[in-house]
Design an enzyme around this catalytic site. Structure first.
Site, PDB file in Angstrom:
ATOM      1  N   SER A  28      -8.641  -7.686 -10.151  1.00  0.00           N
ATOM      2  CA  SER A  28      -7.406  -8.426  -9.904  1.00  0.00           C
ATOM      3  C   SER A  28      -7.581  -9.440  -8.772  1.00  0.00           C
ATOM      4  O   SER A  28      -8.191  -9.155  -7.743  1.00  0.00           O
ATOM      5  CB  SER A  28      -6.292  -7.436  -9.534  1.00  0.00           C
ATOM      6  OG  SER A  28      -5.074  -8.130  -9.343  1.00  0.00           O
ATOM      7  N   GLY A  82      -2.086 -12.738   0.408  1.00  0.00           N
ATOM      8  CA  GLY A  82      -0.708 -12.264   0.562  1.00  0.00           C
ATOM      9  C   GLY A  82       0.043 -12.202  -0.753  1.00  0.00           C
ATOM     10  O   GLY A  82       1.248 -12.465  -0.817  1.00  0.00           O
ATOM     11  N   ASN A 137      -0.771  -1.755  -7.989  1.00  0.00           N
ATOM     12  CA  ASN A 137      -1.388  -2.090  -6.703  1.00  0.00           C
ATOM     13  C   ASN A 137      -0.491  -1.541  -5.594  1.00  0.00           C
ATOM     14  O   ASN A 137       0.539  -2.130  -5.281  1.00  0.00           O
ATOM     15  CB  ASN A 137      -1.529  -3.615  -6.603  1.00  0.00           C
ATOM     16  CG  ASN A 137      -2.098  -4.056  -5.269  1.00  0.00           C
ATOM     17  OD1 ASN A 137      -2.458  -3.225  -4.428  1.00  0.00           O
ATOM     18  ND2 ASN A 137      -2.176  -5.354  -5.064  1.00  0.00           N
ATOM     19  N   CYS A 140       0.468  -2.520  -0.621  1.00  0.00           N
ATOM     20  CA  CYS A 140       1.448  -3.486  -0.133  1.00  0.00           C
ATOM     21  C   CYS A 140       2.522  -2.724   0.633  1.00  0.00           C
ATOM     22  O   CYS A 140       2.798  -1.557   0.339  1.00  0.00           O
ATOM     23  CB  CYS A 140       2.051  -4.276  -1.290  1.00  0.00           C
ATOM     24  SG  CYS A 140       2.521  -3.235  -2.655  1.00  0.00           S
ATOM     25  N   THR A 202      -9.326  -3.951  -0.955  1.00  0.00           N
ATOM     26  CA  THR A 202     -10.097  -4.452   0.195  1.00  0.00           C
ATOM     27  C   THR A 202      -9.848  -3.624   1.454  1.00  0.00           C
ATOM     28  O   THR A 202      -8.828  -2.932   1.586  1.00  0.00           O
ATOM     29  CB  THR A 202      -9.732  -5.923   0.486  1.00  0.00           C
ATOM     30  OG1 THR A 202      -8.320  -5.999   0.644  1.00  0.00           O
ATOM     31  CG2 THR A 202     -10.167  -6.844  -0.634  1.00  0.00           C
ATOM     32  N   GLY A 226     -16.668  -7.951  -1.207  1.00  0.00           N
ATOM     33  CA  GLY A 226     -18.054  -8.376  -1.357  1.00  0.00           C
ATOM     34  C   GLY A 226     -19.024  -7.256  -1.020  1.00  0.00           C
ATOM     35  O   GLY A 226     -18.624  -6.107  -0.812  1.00  0.00           O
TER      36      GLY A 226
HETATM   37  C1  LIG Z   1      -9.316 -13.692  -3.208  1.00  0.00           C
HETATM   38  C2  LIG Z   1      -8.992 -12.272  -3.584  1.00  0.00           C
HETATM   39  C3  LIG Z   1      -7.754 -11.978  -4.104  1.00  0.00           C
HETATM   40  C4  LIG Z   1      -7.445 -10.662  -4.456  1.00  0.00           C
HETATM   41  N1  LIG Z   1      -6.230 -10.386  -4.988  1.00  0.00           N
HETATM   42  C5  LIG Z   1      -5.940  -9.114  -5.384  1.00  0.00           C
HETATM   43  C6  LIG Z   1      -4.704  -8.812  -6.004  1.00  0.00           C
HETATM   44  O1  LIG Z   1      -3.860  -9.675  -6.249  1.00  0.00           O
HETATM   45  N2  LIG Z   1      -4.476  -7.515  -6.341  1.00  0.00           N
HETATM   46  C7  LIG Z   1      -5.395  -6.514  -6.134  1.00  0.00           C
HETATM   47  O2  LIG Z   1      -5.129  -5.358  -6.475  1.00  0.00           O
HETATM   48  N3  LIG Z   1      -6.591  -6.788  -5.568  1.00  0.00           N
HETATM   49  C8  LIG Z   1      -6.863  -8.052  -5.193  1.00  0.00           C
HETATM   50  N4  LIG Z   1      -8.083  -8.322  -4.632  1.00  0.00           N
HETATM   51  C9  LIG Z   1      -9.045  -7.224  -4.429  1.00  0.00           C
HETATM   52  C10 LIG Z   1     -10.046  -7.148  -5.563  1.00  0.00           C
HETATM   53  O3  LIG Z   1      -9.418  -6.903  -6.803  1.00  0.00           O
HETATM   54  C11 LIG Z   1     -11.090  -6.036  -5.287  1.00  0.00           C
HETATM   55  O4  LIG Z   1     -10.446  -4.775  -5.216  1.00  0.00           O
HETATM   56  C12 LIG Z   1     -11.820  -6.266  -3.981  1.00  0.00           C
HETATM   57  O5  LIG Z   1     -12.060  -7.635  -3.747  1.00  0.00           O
HETATM   58  C13 LIG Z   1     -13.149  -5.514  -3.938  1.00  0.00           C
HETATM   59  O6  LIG Z   1     -14.014  -5.957  -4.960  1.00  0.00           O
HETATM   60  P1  LIG Z   1     -15.161  -7.074  -4.720  1.00  0.00           P
HETATM   61  O7  LIG Z   1     -15.927  -6.644  -3.509  1.00  0.00           O
HETATM   62  O8  LIG Z   1     -15.957  -7.074  -5.978  1.00  0.00           O
HETATM   63  O9  LIG Z   1     -14.445  -8.354  -4.487  1.00  0.00           O
HETATM   64  C14 LIG Z   1      -8.412  -9.634  -4.278  1.00  0.00           C
HETATM   65  C15 LIG Z   1      -9.670  -9.953  -3.767  1.00  0.00           C
HETATM   66  C16 LIG Z   1      -9.981 -11.247  -3.425  1.00  0.00           C
HETATM   67  C17 LIG Z   1     -11.349 -11.545  -2.877  1.00  0.00           C
END
Ligand SMILES: Cc1cc2nc3c(=O)[nH]c(=O)nc-3n(C[C@H](O)[C@H](O)[C@H](O)COP(=O)(O)O)c2cc1C
Length: 329
Positions: A28, A82, A137, A140, A202, A226
């Site tokens: 997401s 956000g 999610n 929040c 995150t 990341g």
């Molecule tokens: C720019 C950005 C926007 C994100 N927006 C959401 C979101 O709207 N909802 C959500 O559950 N996670 C969101 N995440 C978290 C990711 O879905 C994921 O859980 C997190 O980045 C860890 O995975 P990764 O290390 O592969 O990025 C976002 C991550 C990034 C980097």
């Protein structure tokens, strides 16, 4: 070389279970520029993936946090978007009809400021073609108590139960690593009816500009994602796998096929790729190709052969369905 069966049903036994061609999904918030696939090149190949999780959507449109909202360093990215999104009405009107024509299932992520918002969102999604499952999610803030839903077993469980009451779709609850005991939250959410878990969102972090001596992000703090997040996410999957029976989707720093395989070995049934998609829109597809090659070399015939094998006793370590009241844990 015999073909590998990468397909999976998530969760098994659910009347409207997700039928995935393979275990690699887009996380997401990382699907195109707006989280709903905007601006992706035709080469992105997302239709060949297991699933796409769309950006978290709220009842009303949200502008998100002040700029700057992104920063990056060696092995990490920070975002403080956000939950900027156009709101559920616009998403169901403008995006879902297109999703209904895609081969890849689209999971819609939802969030709210109070438990009733989640319930209302689930009702609005029910029966809408194009949405194959709901990812809840819980990272929040709950405006009625201040705490994030994900940080309280009771709040996370309440949200899960309220969504389950209003939908016939599979309900996947995405947990936060910003807690003392993610296992306790996972158990509470499972007891409340979650069909699957996504681990993890995150991790809270920040970075400072040394010239201005100010935090770089407009919101000061943001979420770390990341490669730096991978060991944290992997440990969460490993621990939770031993405590719950529902399937787990691993996410956090998956950039290569090797990363994906580690998550499967820890106990994930599927993985999501997030940050890596920003560096390369084909990253998720590449992870799938690498993973397929790795499994072939290991002579794996079906995906389930590697799920949880990092545990001393992969099947036995999983307890019988919980009968202990949540309050005694
Ligand atoms: C720019 C950005 C926007 C994100 N927006 C959401 C979101 O709207 N909802 C959500 O559950 N996670 C969101 N995440 C978290 C990711 O879905 C994921 O859980 C997190 O980045 C860890 O995975 P990764 O290390 O592969 O990025 C976002 C991550 C990034 C980097």
């Amino acid at each position: 070389m015999p073909a590998i069966d990468l397909s999976l049903t998530l969760p098994e036994g659910h009347p409207r279970a997700l039928q995935l061609h393979n275990p690699v999904m887009i996380a997401s918030g990382t699907f195109g520029a707006d989280g709903y696939g905007d601006g992706l090149p035709p080469t992105a190949n997302f239709q060949g993936l297991g699933a796409v999780v769309a950006k978290t959507t709220t009842l009303l449109p949200r502008a998100g946090n002040p700029q700057p909202r992104m920063a990056q360093g060696w092995g990490w990215m920070l975002n403080s978007i956000g939950l900027a999104n156009p709101g559920i009405d616009a998403v169901l009107r403008d995006k879902a009809p297109q999703w209904a024509t895609w081969r890849v299932p689209v999971v819609l992520s939802i969030a709210g400021e109070r438990a009733s918002d989640f319930a209302q969102l689930a009702s609005m999604i029910e029966g809408v073609p194009g949405v194959a499952a709901i990812e809840v999610n819980v990272s929040c803030p709950n405006i009625e108590g201040g705490l994030e839903f994900a940080q309280s077993r009771d709040l996370a469980a309440e949200v899960t139960a309220r969504v389950k009451e209003r939908t016939t779709l599979p309900v996947i609850v995405k947990l936060s690593p910003n807690v003392t005991d993610i296992v306790a939250v996972a158990r509470a959410v499972e007891d409340a009816g979650a069909d699957a878990l996504t681990l993890v969102n995150t991790l809270i972090g920040m970075t400072i500009d040394q010239d201005t001596a100010r935090p770089v992000l407009g919101a000061k703090r943001g979420g770390v994602s990341g490669p730096a997040l991978k060991p944290v996410a992997l440990a969460a999957v490993f621990r939770v796998y031993e405590a719950v029976r529902v399937p787990i989707i691993g996410v956090g720093g998956v950039t290569t096929g090797e990363d994906a395989l580690e998550f499967l070995m820890a106990g994930a049934t599927a993985v999501q790729v997030g940050t890596a998609n920003f560096a390369d829109p084909q990253a998720s597809w590449q992870v799938l190709r690498d993973l397929t090659g790795l499994l072939r070399r290991r002579r794996v015939a079906a995906l389930c052969e590697c799920v949880g094998i990092a545990h001393d006793s992969p099947a036995k370590t999983r307890p019988a369905p919980a009968t202990i009241p949540a309050t005694l844990r």
